[in-house]
Scaffold this active site. Structure first.
Site, PDB file in Angstrom:
ATOM      1  N   HIS A   1       0.816  -1.216   0.000  1.00  0.00           N
ATOM      2  CA  HIS A   1       0.000   0.000   0.000  1.00  0.00           C
ATOM      3  C   HIS A   1       0.853   1.272   0.000  1.00  0.00           C
ATOM      4  O   HIS A   1       0.380   2.352  -0.377  1.00  0.00           O
ATOM      5  CB  HIS A   1      -0.912  -0.006   1.226  1.00  0.00           C
ATOM      6  CG  HIS A   1      -2.164   0.787   1.070  1.00  0.00           C
ATOM      7  ND1 HIS A   1      -2.309   1.777   0.122  1.00  0.00           N
ATOM      8  CD2 HIS A   1      -3.342   0.748   1.739  1.00  0.00           C
ATOM      9  CE1 HIS A   1      -3.512   2.315   0.213  1.00  0.00           C
ATOM     10  NE2 HIS A   1      -4.166   1.711   1.179  1.00  0.00           N
TER      11      HIS A   1
ATOM     12  N   HIS B   1     -26.905   9.754  -3.453  1.00  0.00           N
ATOM     13  CA  HIS B   1     -25.534   9.461  -3.873  1.00  0.00           C
ATOM     14  C   HIS B   1     -25.235   7.996  -3.549  1.00  0.00           C
ATOM     15  O   HIS B   1     -25.376   7.575  -2.395  1.00  0.00           O
ATOM     16  CB  HIS B   1     -24.553  10.377  -3.139  1.00  0.00           C
ATOM     17  CG  HIS B   1     -23.182  10.372  -3.745  1.00  0.00           C
ATOM     18  ND1 HIS B   1     -22.359   9.280  -3.689  1.00  0.00           N
ATOM     19  CD2 HIS B   1     -22.487  11.337  -4.408  1.00  0.00           C
ATOM     20  CE1 HIS B   1     -21.206   9.563  -4.284  1.00  0.00           C
ATOM     21  NE2 HIS B   1     -21.274  10.805  -4.740  1.00  0.00           N
TER      22      HIS B   1
END
Length: 613
Positions: A328, A416
């Protein structure tokens, strides 16, 4: 084309052309940050506790915080991204705990849902094809032919810097701080390595995969190279599995890496070959067949055949399913999502096969990297593997495939989609535990120079009010729907603020780092109980991220031992959510939480379709 037409033609955008012209990362006002912080604290403290926190914050605003903010303003004048170096160090390079399980991200490739269903005997054929598509993506990056990611309906270019860390990139362990080393170069910058490393049966091979014309070898040629490796390992004792060392605690791995180099100078050459390689590609002997199993293997699979420091590990399983495991530190999930989406589209276009012709030529043979290992190093590898297995076996992964509705439904009700999922997560947790959960959702700040992320604290007072309405039998459907819409609108506003780097967490982190660097006693705002209760200092109970409106997604471990990870993709008519939890915590269960999320989504759907306002 006529010369006049050529002169008037719009020049093609290059992938990295906007990097130096992007706006600097803005620094919010101290008041705006502290106001947002206080608002995020409200759901997690009592009225009396909030009053105390309010006083602590006021003192910080007029005292230490004011002086620290002045220093941060000075830094912002000389650093186009005042946060970037600190974020890499604080979040990824200075922590000493192991990289896999705790840091790395993984996910299933979507191909097994259509043209590449799990099938014994398909590993090498599909590995050749998957590699070929991956290398074509590398070529697009190398030649700067991949279109620039854009926000604001295609108007605002994003930082593409993270894409440079997809290939030829590796994290190198250090005593107190690791470093990310990338050998990737575009055609405008020069040559970069064109080999990859293949891990199988505890052994590691280098394979040259680009021909003299800088074009990837064909899928059958790549398949042939991988077949040679499988045949060399068949019926032979397993190799030492040096990759297991990358699962160690970071300072311990630094020591062991130095010891490897001391044993034999060729070991250093082998390490550099791995670190410089395009990617690491694993031929795995397991056969996971669904998203939960594939993601579990991606996050917690055989450490003898992984190189966890590599920015991109591609894992092809025995039955032809595919996963990834990525460090990551090198990039955020969007980079991997874009690669997987590209591959998915190409595989669908070609109906899962390759129809080209194989040129008559000799393809380079794989070369094995044979490490010199003594008894002590052999024991260190086994010790690392045992420690890793203890970590890995504690992670539970459950992928929820919700087929009832998706983006189209939420848009039709003027909600949304991401906000709706966030509210379903809040409702699922609230029903299960009777309290709100401090929640982290990734907000991308890539419209700014070297931008990565800000924390969007989605557990707002409005979200809690919605949860309370949903469990209150005296609340009418109309009131519940109004609470849903109010919470959704708040989410939209807050996410918009965070995308502009106007959240509160990154700013407060910068002030904390300056405080530590100055040798100050850490200000009370960071030791006040509300800091931890609201998620500060890495204490978010729900760690979440939307991976976009595509076919690709993945997941990683929860931030807290008593928390959950929830990472999801949003498609037109379905939602897929990867839920993770720690098995050793008796209060959490990924499968049960996934069931609670599913019920919350169904209840929201029922609310939207049955209510009238």
């Amino acid at each position: 084309m006529a010369s006049s037409e050529a002169e008037n033609a719009t020049p093609r955008e290059r992938t990295f052309q906007y990097q130096d012209s992007l706006p600097s990362l803005p620094l919010p006002t101290l008041k705006d940050t502290l106001d947002k912080y206080l608002y995020s604290v409200k759901p997690h403290v009592t009225v009396e506790e909030y009053k105390k926190t309010e006083a602590v914050v006021k003192e910080f605003e007029t005292g230490a915080g004011k002086e620290l903010h002045k220093k941060l303003l000075d830094r912002a004048k000389t650093h186009r991204n005042w946060l970037s170096e600190w974020w890499y160090n604080f979040a990824y390079l200075e922590p000493r705990y192991p990289t896999p399980v705790y840091v790395n991200v993984a996910g299933p490739a979507p191909f097994h849902e259509h043209y590449w269903p799990p099938r014994d005997g398909s590993q090498l054929e599909w590995a050749g094809l998957a590699l070929w598509h991956t290398l074509n993506f590398w070529k697009l990056m190398k030649n700067e032919e991949w279109p620039v990611d854009k926000m604001d309906r295609g108007k605002t270019p994003c930082s593409m810097e993270q894409y440079k860390h997809l290939f030829n990139t590796c994290k190198i362990p250090g005593e107190k701080r690791d470093k990310i080393v990338s050998h990737f170069k575009t055609v405008y910058e020069g040559e970069s390595p064109t080999h990859l490393c293949v891990l199988h049966a505890g052994r590691i091979f280098t394979v040259e995969v680009i021909d003299d014309n800088n074009v990837p070898y064909t899928p059958p040629e790549l398949q042939g190279q991988l077949t040679v490796i499988k045949e060399k390992c068949a019926g032979q004792p397993a190799g030492p599995g040096v990759g297991a060392l990358t699962s160690e605690q970071r300072t311990k791995w630094w020591q062991l890496r130095n010891r490897l180099i001391e044993l034999d100078s060729r070991n250093q050459q082998h390490l550099e070959a791995i670190e410089k390689s395009l990617i690491c590609f694993t031929l795995d002997d397991t056969s996971p067949s669904n998203d939960s199993e594939i993601t579990t293997q991606g996050l917690t699979g055989d450490c003898f055949n992984r190189w966890f420091d590599k920015s991109y590990n591609n894992l092809m399983f025995n039955n032809g399913t595919l996963a990834s495991n990525c460090d990551h530190a090198a990039f955020d999930g969007i980079v991997l999502v874009v690669l997987n989406l590209y591959m998915d589209q190409k595989i669908i276009e070609a109906r899962g096969i390759w129809k080209g012709t194989v040129p008559e030529r000799k393809v380079p043979e794989p070369k094995e990297l044979v490490f010199t290992i003594d008894e002590d190093m052999g024991k260190a590898i086994q010790d690392a593997a045992l420690q890793y297995q203890e970590m890995a076996s504690d992670l539970q992964v459950h992928c929820l495939k919700f087929m009832t509705f998706g983006k189209n439904f939420t848009r039709s009700h003027k909600l949304h989609p991401d906000g709706l999922i966030q509210l379903s997560l809040q409702l699922a947790y609230y029903r299960t535990y009777g309290k709100p959960a401090p929640t982290y959702e990734t907000a991308s700040t890539r419209k700014f120079y070297m931008g990565r992320t800000e924390t969007c604290r989605t557990c707002t007072p409005e979200a809690v009010a919605f949860c309370q309405a949903m469990v209150d039998r005296n609340t009418t459907s109309a009131e519940k729907l109004q609470a849903l819409r109010t919470a959704n609108e708040k989410f939209i506003w807050l996410m918009g603020e965070c995308i502009l780097n106007r959240g509160c967490d990154r700013h407060l982190l910068g002030l904390q780092i300056l405080s530590d660097q100055a040798g100050m006693t850490r200000p009370d705002i960071y030791t006040d109980p509300a800091w931890t209760k609201s998620g500060g200092g890495g204490n978010f109970v729900l760690s979440t991220s939307t991976l976009g409106y595509t076919s690709a997604y993945g997941g990683c471990a929860p931030m807290r031992h008593d928390g959950y990870g929830s990472y999801y993709k949003i498609q037109d008519n379905r939602l897929t959510i990867c839920v993770t939890a720690w098995k050793s915590n008796k209060e959490t269960c990924a499968e049960k939480m996934a069931g609670s999320i599913e019920q919350a989504l169904l209840d929201i759907q029922q609310l939207c379709t049955s209510s009238r306002m």
